[in-house]
Design an enzyme around this catalytic site. Structure first.
Site, short mmCIF file in Angstrom:
data_model
loop_
_atom_site.label_atom_id
_atom_site.label_comp_id
_atom_site.label_asym_id
_atom_site.label_seq_id
_atom_site.Cartn_x
_atom_site.Cartn_y
_atom_site.Cartn_z
N LYS A 127 35.77 38.63 45.38
CA LYS A 127 35.58 37.62 44.35
C LYS A 127 36.53 37.99 43.22
O LYS A 127 36.40 39.07 42.63
CB LYS A 127 34.13 37.63 43.85
CG LYS A 127 33.92 36.68 42.68
CD LYS A 127 32.66 36.99 41.89
CE LYS A 127 32.58 36.04 40.70
NZ LYS A 127 31.57 36.43 39.72
N TYR A 177 34.65 42.93 43.91
CA TYR A 177 34.51 42.07 42.73
C TYR A 177 35.49 42.55 41.67
O TYR A 177 35.38 43.66 41.17
CB TYR A 177 33.06 42.12 42.25
CG TYR A 177 32.70 41.24 41.07
CD1 TYR A 177 33.60 40.38 40.48
CD2 TYR A 177 31.41 41.30 40.54
CE1 TYR A 177 33.24 39.58 39.40
CE2 TYR A 177 31.02 40.53 39.46
CZ TYR A 177 31.94 39.66 38.89
OH TYR A 177 31.57 38.88 37.81
#
Length: 296
Positions: A162, A134
């Site tokens: 992400k 992330y």
């Protein structure tokens, strides 16, 4: 379970007393599944992960996993500053039945790229679950460089990233350096969902899906069918909601929007305040606009 498609960055419903609102957490989770989302991403930035105790995080995850009952993948955020802390929480989430973990880069400290590679490697050695990296430099003060992501993509259970940098160039770089690997790139900025899909990404972890899941899902499904005009129209429909995020500290505007839409997710976790004044009026106008278009 394959991770792809539209995965809402789930809000964490709270009571006025700042406690986890289990019935509404179940309601929101079920509503999103019924809307056709392809997974649940809990305890991310919009889920206010950084404001909950370990016990609260475990409770939130337990409720979601129980409500989902294996219908779609559940990705739980276990990131933190200390490698040891992340390992401990990741093991506990695995025991609870999470399908995958999301691990944000450390924040407050700013590790080097070499240090962060070791951080992720150590974590993945201690869990058998798939791990989604992330990247959100505006909140953590550091960004995962493409060469770092390429190296981490070779770790067997690191399955994707992400990216919430807001930079399409960054997303394209991640896709480019991992194109020959078994690795998935997700948009973490909702304005870039369609662009990311077109560039070779697999979907999005989307905060806007808390309020308008049907619209966000239709970007993906229209794109899959080759209906590019419809996908583009759906992408444009997210902008009024995104435009209101500026009116409060994250995630106060989105929480108020979802509440006005009809799911009583309650206030943000203190020290973030509920939206008021001009910001509240702007969000009310925005929600009314969506309702007028029968978008809700």
């Amino acid at each position: 379970m394959e991770l792809k498609g539209i995965i809402p960055a789930l809000l964490t419903p709270l009571t006025k007393e700042q406690k986890i609102n289990e019935p509404v957490l179940r309601q929101l989770t079920s509503h999103l599944i019924e809307s056709g989302v392809h997974g649940i991403f809990a305890l991310g930035t919009n889920g206010e992960f950084h404001l909950f105790t370990k016990e609260e995080k475990l409770k939130i995850a337990q409720v979601i996993i129980d409500e989902v009952k294996g219908r779609i993948p559940v990705i739980i955020g276990t990131g933190g500053n200390s490698t040891e802390e992340v390992i401990e929480l990741s093991k506990q989430m695995e025991d609870l039945g999470a399908n995958a973990l999301s691990v944000i880069t450390p924040y407050f400290v700013t590790p080097t790229q070499e240090e962060v590679i070791v951080h992720f490697q150590r974590i993945t050695e201690e869990t058998s679950l798939p791990v989604l990296l992330y990247n959100i430099p505006s909140k953590t003060g550091m960004s995962l460089e493409p060469h770092t992501v390429a190296k981490l993509a070779d770790v067997p259970n690191i399955v994707g990233i992400k990216d919430s940098s807001g930079s399409f160039e960054n997303i394209k770089n991640y896709i480019h350096v991992t194109k020959d690997k078994d690795f998935s790139v997700f948009a973490g900025t909702d304005s870039l969902i369609l662009k990311t899909l077109g560039a070779g990404g697999v979907g999005a972890v989307a905060a806007t899906a808390n309020m308008v899941p049907d619209i966000v899902v239709s970007i993906y499904t229209s794109w899959l069918k080759g209906f590019n005009n419809e996908a583009e129209e759906a992408q444009k429909k997210l902008q009024p909601l995104r435009d209101t995020f500026q009116y409060g500290t994250l995630p106060s505007a989105l929480k108020k929007a979802v509440e006005l839409y009809g799911i009583p997710v309650g206030p943000p976790k203190l020290p973030v305040s509920e939206l008021s004044g001009e910001g509240l009026e702007k969000v009310k106008e925005m929600v009314a606009g969506y309702k007028k278009q029968n978008a809700l």
